[in-house]
Design a protein around this motif. Structure first.
Motif, mmCIF file in Angstrom:
data_model
loop_
_atom_site.group_PDB
_atom_site.id
_atom_site.type_symbol
_atom_site.label_atom_id
_atom_site.label_comp_id
_atom_site.label_asym_id
_atom_site.label_seq_id
_atom_site.Cartn_x
_atom_site.Cartn_y
_atom_site.Cartn_z
ATOM 1 N N ARG A 153 -5.758 -38.285 6.794
ATOM 2 C CA ARG A 153 -4.926 -39.545 6.634
ATOM 3 C C ARG A 153 -5.677 -40.947 6.913
ATOM 4 O O ARG A 153 -5.767 -41.903 5.951
ATOM 5 C CB ARG A 153 -3.901 -39.381 7.655
ATOM 6 C CG ARG A 153 -2.744 -40.755 7.373
ATOM 7 C CD ARG A 153 -2.004 -40.908 8.528
ATOM 8 N NE ARG A 153 -2.458 -41.054 9.918
ATOM 9 C CZ ARG A 153 -3.255 -41.872 10.647
ATOM 10 N NH1 ARG A 153 -3.445 -43.155 9.878
ATOM 11 N NH2 ARG A 153 -3.802 -41.846 11.764
ATOM 12 N N SER A 174 3.077 -45.641 -4.513
ATOM 13 C CA SER A 174 3.602 -45.636 -3.104
ATOM 14 C C SER A 174 2.594 -45.454 -2.283
ATOM 15 O O SER A 174 1.632 -44.711 -2.315
ATOM 16 C CB SER A 174 4.885 -44.783 -3.078
ATOM 17 O OG SER A 174 4.305 -43.588 -2.996
ATOM 18 N N GLU A 177 2.449 -40.586 2.233
ATOM 19 C CA GLU A 177 3.377 -40.162 2.805
ATOM 20 C C GLU A 177 3.010 -38.660 3.556
ATOM 21 O O GLU A 177 2.243 -37.933 2.914
ATOM 22 C CB GLU A 177 4.637 -39.633 2.130
ATOM 23 C CG GLU A 177 5.355 -40.649 1.002
ATOM 24 C CD GLU A 177 6.178 -40.025 0.104
ATOM 25 O OE1 GLU A 177 6.885 -38.974 0.494
ATOM 26 O OE2 GLU A 177 6.184 -40.598 -0.769
ATOM 27 N N LYS A 179 4.222 -35.052 4.548
ATOM 28 C CA LYS A 179 5.429 -34.197 4.633
ATOM 29 C C LYS A 179 5.003 -32.721 5.470
ATOM 30 O O LYS A 179 3.912 -32.064 5.057
ATOM 31 C CB LYS A 179 5.790 -33.739 3.130
ATOM 32 C CG LYS A 179 6.123 -35.071 2.517
ATOM 33 C CD LYS A 179 7.415 -34.744 1.650
ATOM 34 C CE LYS A 179 7.967 -35.752 0.953
ATOM 35 N NZ LYS A 179 8.996 -35.652 0.283
ATOM 36 N N TYR A 188 1.036 -37.133 0.473
ATOM 37 C CA TYR A 188 1.632 -37.342 -1.085
ATOM 38 C C TYR A 188 1.303 -38.880 -1.113
ATOM 39 O O TYR A 188 1.595 -39.694 -0.128
ATOM 40 C CB TYR A 188 3.036 -36.973 -0.904
ATOM 41 C CG TYR A 188 3.211 -35.422 -1.308
ATOM 42 C CD1 TYR A 188 3.064 -34.848 -2.643
ATOM 43 C CD2 TYR A 188 3.607 -34.713 -0.378
ATOM 44 C CE1 TYR A 188 3.501 -33.671 -2.732
ATOM 45 C CE2 TYR A 188 4.146 -33.342 -0.207
ATOM 46 C CZ TYR A 188 3.879 -32.855 -1.555
ATOM 47 O OH TYR A 188 4.108 -31.393 -1.789
ATOM 48 N N ARG A 190 2.693 -40.946 -4.110
ATOM 49 C CA ARG A 190 3.453 -40.704 -5.517
ATOM 50 C C ARG A 190 3.340 -41.909 -6.313
ATOM 51 O O ARG A 190 3.303 -43.132 -5.895
ATOM 52 C CB ARG A 190 4.764 -40.505 -5.121
ATOM 53 C CG ARG A 190 5.065 -39.233 -4.412
ATOM 54 C CD ARG A 190 6.498 -39.119 -4.128
ATOM 55 N NE ARG A 190 6.738 -38.027 -3.305
ATOM 56 C CZ ARG A 190 6.721 -36.623 -3.306
ATOM 57 N NH1 ARG A 190 6.841 -36.447 -4.830
ATOM 58 N NH2 ARG A 190 7.002 -35.712 -2.585
#
Length: 192
Positions: A153, A174, A177, A179, A188, A190
């Motif tokens: 991350r 975006s 994320e 998950k 992710y 997106r």
């Protein structure tokens, strides 16, 4: 197809080596066995029986591998054509460039940190840009280790969105994320 290149290259290599070994291995054995039988003073009728069995095994194995190879090549060609038409081949090349830019060189002096960093590099190599529901998605698996998820991350924060915006200028992305799945955590990004 490009994403799985190691798999199909190994398959083609094993098929080719198997065909070479079966074809030339029989010829080598056909030259060596008579010498061994003559020096050992063994029955030459046994030699003929062994030679026939080796010939049948070699010939049948070679034909089987040739059939598998001839079936594999059209599958690979159609897979390549499908990837070229859908654009996944180009996305896989971009994915490879992106993951290479995230991988860090780790000195081996610090054992604990280096093992987590190496594992993070391993997971980053599995990252891929795919098209899902008509939108592009960058997905990177991270395993279930919280330290590895944090390392990946931190590497992706800011840089991933900037890289994607530069290489896909007509897309808006975006934020990152996280998950959590049953066995694997995914990162992710997106397309909006």
């Amino acid at each position: 197809m490009y994403y799985f290149r190691k798999l199909w290259l190994w398959l083609l290599f094993i098929l080719g080596m198997g065909m070479i070994v079966l074809h030339y291995g029989y010829r080598l054995l056909a030259m060596i066995l008579p010498i061994i039988f003559k020096f050992s003073q063994l029955d030459m009728n046994e030699y003929n029986s062994i030679n026939n069995r080796i010939y049948e095994f070699s010939n049948n194995g070679y034909e089987l591998l040739l059939i598998i190879l001839l079936l594999t090549i059209p599958i690979l060609v159609s897979w390549l054509a499908l990837n070229l038409i859908s654009g996944q081949f180009q996305r896989d090349i971009y994915s490879d460039r992106f993951t290479r830019s995230l991988i860090r060189h780790i000195p081996t002096e610090i054992k604990l940190v280096s093992s987590e960093e190496k594992r993070a590099n391993w997971w980053i190599r599995k990252g891929r840009i795919v098209k899902k529901h008509g939108k592009l998605v960058l997905r990177i698996p991270c395993g279930n280790n919280a330290a590895i998820v944090d390392i990946i991350r931190r590497r992706c924060d800011g840089y991933a969105n900037q890289w994607l915006a530069q290489n896909y200028p007509n897309s808006n992305w975006s934020p990152l994320e996280i998950k959590h799945g049953l066995f694997i955590t995914w990162l992710y990004i997106r397309e909006k």
